[in-house]
Design an enzyme around this catalytic site. Structure first.
Site, PDB file in Angstrom:
ATOM      1  N   ASP A  28       0.851  -1.193   0.000  1.00  0.00           N
ATOM      2  CA  ASP A  28       0.000   0.000   0.000  1.00  0.00           C
ATOM      3  C   ASP A  28       0.892   1.250   0.000  1.00  0.00           C
ATOM      4  O   ASP A  28       1.903   1.315   0.700  1.00  0.00           O
ATOM      5  CB  ASP A  28      -0.917   0.002   1.238  1.00  0.00           C
ATOM      6  CG  ASP A  28      -2.057   1.002   1.110  1.00  0.00           C
ATOM      7  OD1 ASP A  28      -3.215   0.560   1.015  1.00  0.00           O
ATOM      8  OD2 ASP A  28      -1.786   2.225   1.099  1.00  0.00           O
ATOM      9  N   ILE A  29       0.500   2.233  -0.787  1.00  0.00           N
ATOM     10  CA  ILE A  29       1.302   3.446  -0.936  1.00  0.00           C
ATOM     11  C   ILE A  29       1.272   4.311   0.337  1.00  0.00           C
ATOM     12  O   ILE A  29       2.162   5.138   0.554  1.00  0.00           O
ATOM     13  CB  ILE A  29       0.785   4.250  -2.165  1.00  0.00           C
ATOM     14  CG1 ILE A  29       1.872   5.108  -2.766  1.00  0.00           C
ATOM     15  CG2 ILE A  29      -0.462   5.039  -1.832  1.00  0.00           C
ATOM     16  CD1 ILE A  29       1.511   5.671  -4.133  1.00  0.00           C
ATOM     17  N   ASN A  82     -12.761  -3.095   2.987  1.00  0.00           N
ATOM     18  CA  ASN A  82     -13.741  -2.019   3.147  1.00  0.00           C
ATOM     19  C   ASN A  82     -14.761  -2.170   2.027  1.00  0.00           C
ATOM     20  O   ASN A  82     -14.391  -2.270   0.850  1.00  0.00           O
ATOM     21  CB  ASN A  82     -13.047  -0.661   3.062  1.00  0.00           C
ATOM     22  CG  ASN A  82     -12.075  -0.450   4.206  1.00  0.00           C
ATOM     23  OD1 ASN A  82     -12.299  -0.928   5.318  1.00  0.00           O
ATOM     24  ND2 ASN A  82     -10.985   0.258   3.940  1.00  0.00           N
ATOM     25  N   GLY A  88     -15.893   2.756   4.130  1.00  0.00           N
ATOM     26  CA  GLY A  88     -14.604   3.427   3.950  1.00  0.00           C
ATOM     27  C   GLY A  88     -13.889   3.048   2.671  1.00  0.00           C
ATOM     28  O   GLY A  88     -12.706   3.355   2.503  1.00  0.00           O
ATOM     29  N   GLN A  89     -14.604   2.399   1.738  1.00  0.00           N
ATOM     30  CA  GLN A  89     -13.963   2.003   0.482  1.00  0.00           C
ATOM     31  C   GLN A  89     -13.732   3.225  -0.400  1.00  0.00           C
ATOM     32  O   GLN A  89     -14.647   4.030  -0.618  1.00  0.00           O
ATOM     33  CB  GLN A  89     -14.829   0.976  -0.259  1.00  0.00           C
ATOM     34  CG  GLN A  89     -14.162   0.423  -1.510  1.00  0.00           C
ATOM     35  CD  GLN A  89     -14.965  -0.672  -2.202  1.00  0.00           C
ATOM     36  OE1 GLN A  89     -16.119  -0.939  -1.846  1.00  0.00           O
ATOM     37  NE2 GLN A  89     -14.374  -1.301  -3.200  1.00  0.00           N
ATOM     38  N   HIS A  95     -10.459  -5.412  -2.898  1.00  0.00           N
ATOM     39  CA  HIS A  95      -9.111  -5.612  -2.376  1.00  0.00           C
ATOM     40  C   HIS A  95      -9.168  -5.930  -0.894  1.00  0.00           C
ATOM     41  O   HIS A  95     -10.059  -5.473  -0.181  1.00  0.00           O
ATOM     42  CB  HIS A  95      -8.222  -4.371  -2.602  1.00  0.00           C
ATOM     43  CG  HIS A  95      -8.799  -3.093  -2.110  1.00  0.00           C
ATOM     44  ND1 HIS A  95      -9.779  -2.403  -2.789  1.00  0.00           N
ATOM     45  CD2 HIS A  95      -8.553  -2.359  -0.986  1.00  0.00           C
ATOM     46  CE1 HIS A  95     -10.092  -1.303  -2.121  1.00  0.00           C
ATOM     47  NE2 HIS A  95      -9.371  -1.265  -1.011  1.00  0.00           N
ATOM     48  N   HIS A  97      -6.875  -5.690   2.604  1.00  0.00           N
ATOM     49  CA  HIS A  97      -5.715  -5.096   3.260  1.00  0.00           C
ATOM     50  C   HIS A  97      -5.142  -6.147   4.203  1.00  0.00           C
ATOM     51  O   HIS A  97      -5.851  -6.629   5.095  1.00  0.00           O
ATOM     52  CB  HIS A  97      -6.124  -3.884   4.109  1.00  0.00           C
ATOM     53  CG  HIS A  97      -6.733  -2.749   3.346  1.00  0.00           C
ATOM     54  ND1 HIS A  97      -6.032  -1.600   3.036  1.00  0.00           N
ATOM     55  CD2 HIS A  97      -7.987  -2.560   2.848  1.00  0.00           C
ATOM     56  CE1 HIS A  97      -6.830  -0.758   2.381  1.00  0.00           C
ATOM     57  NE2 HIS A  97      -8.024  -1.317   2.260  1.00  0.00           N
TER      58      HIS A  97
HETATM   59  P1  AMP Z   1      -9.844   1.480   0.452  1.00  0.00           P
HETATM   60  O1  AMP Z   1     -10.069   2.710   1.258  1.00  0.00           O
HETATM   61  O2  AMP Z   1     -10.177   0.219   1.208  1.00  0.00           O
HETATM   62  O3  AMP Z   1     -10.523   1.540  -0.898  1.00  0.00           O
HETATM   63  O4  AMP Z   1      -8.287   1.380   0.231  1.00  0.00           O
HETATM   64  C1  AMP Z   1      -7.618   1.894  -0.872  1.00  0.00           C
HETATM   65  C2  AMP Z   1      -6.157   1.785  -0.562  1.00  0.00           C
HETATM   66  O5  AMP Z   1      -5.438   1.918  -1.766  1.00  0.00           O
HETATM   67  C3  AMP Z   1      -5.623   2.847   0.393  1.00  0.00           C
HETATM   68  O6  AMP Z   1      -5.052   2.215   1.538  1.00  0.00           O
HETATM   69  C4  AMP Z   1      -4.564   3.583  -0.433  1.00  0.00           C
HETATM   70  O7  AMP Z   1      -3.455   3.989   0.325  1.00  0.00           O
HETATM   71  C5  AMP Z   1      -4.217   2.544  -1.477  1.00  0.00           C
HETATM   72  N1  AMP Z   1      -3.681   3.047  -2.737  1.00  0.00           N
HETATM   73  C6  AMP Z   1      -4.228   3.994  -3.544  1.00  0.00           C
HETATM   74  N2  AMP Z   1      -3.470   4.170  -4.651  1.00  0.00           N
HETATM   75  C7  AMP Z   1      -2.431   3.304  -4.544  1.00  0.00           C
HETATM   76  C8  AMP Z   1      -1.299   3.012  -5.363  1.00  0.00           C
HETATM   77  N3  AMP Z   1      -1.084   3.638  -6.540  1.00  0.00           N
HETATM   78  N4  AMP Z   1      -0.420   2.073  -4.943  1.00  0.00           N
HETATM   79  C9  AMP Z   1      -0.613   1.445  -3.769  1.00  0.00           C
HETATM   80  N5  AMP Z   1      -1.672   1.661  -2.957  1.00  0.00           N
HETATM   81  C10 AMP Z   1      -2.562   2.596  -3.329  1.00  0.00           C
END
Ligand code: AMP
Length: 118
Positions: A28-29, A82, A88-89, A95, A97
């Protein structure tokens, strides 16, 4: 197309952990724990609620493999998905986590505590 589909097709880079024909795992970024991996199917399902149950069996094995690869299988980890805006999605491509690398408190992901890993 979501940002995760762009990662799958190589338009956007990722810090890859593991990949096979059906799934991809990458860091995760914006990590919320010392280890924070995202695990996604290559087919775009909007979220868990809209997932084909048939794919979840295979995805379970993939997630277990990633947990082991990251050394989390014995000490433990947290697995979160999420679902929808109230859940919180933010990225509407299913995906999970995978969080670990510390003893996580139950509320360590609360909004008021977002700067703290544990
Ligand atoms: P969610 O809130 O469950 O939809 O989580 C989305 C997740 O994607 C968040 O934890 C972000 O930090 C992560 N995210 C968004 N863009 C990227 C990216 N380019 N590379 C890695 N993680 C990302």
């Amino acid at each position: 197309m979501t940002i995760f589909s762009k990662i799958i097709n190589g338009e956007i880079p990722c810090n890859k952990v593991l990949e096979n024909d059906h799934f991809l795992a990458f860091h995760d970024i914006n990590p919320k724990a010392p280890i924070h991996i995202l695990i996604i199917p290559k087919i775009e399902y909007k979220n868990f609620q809209e997932t084909d149950p048939a794919i979840m069996g295979e995805m379970t094995t993939f997630i277990q493999t990633v947990a082991k690869l990251m050394g989390l299988d014995e000490g433990g980890y947290r697995l979160i998905t999420n679902n929808g805006s109230d859940g919180g999605q933010e990225v509407f491509h299913l995906h999970f986590h995978l969080l670990g690398g510390a003893k996580l408190s139950w509320n360590h992901l609360s909004d008021s505590d977002s700067k703290n890993f544990i």
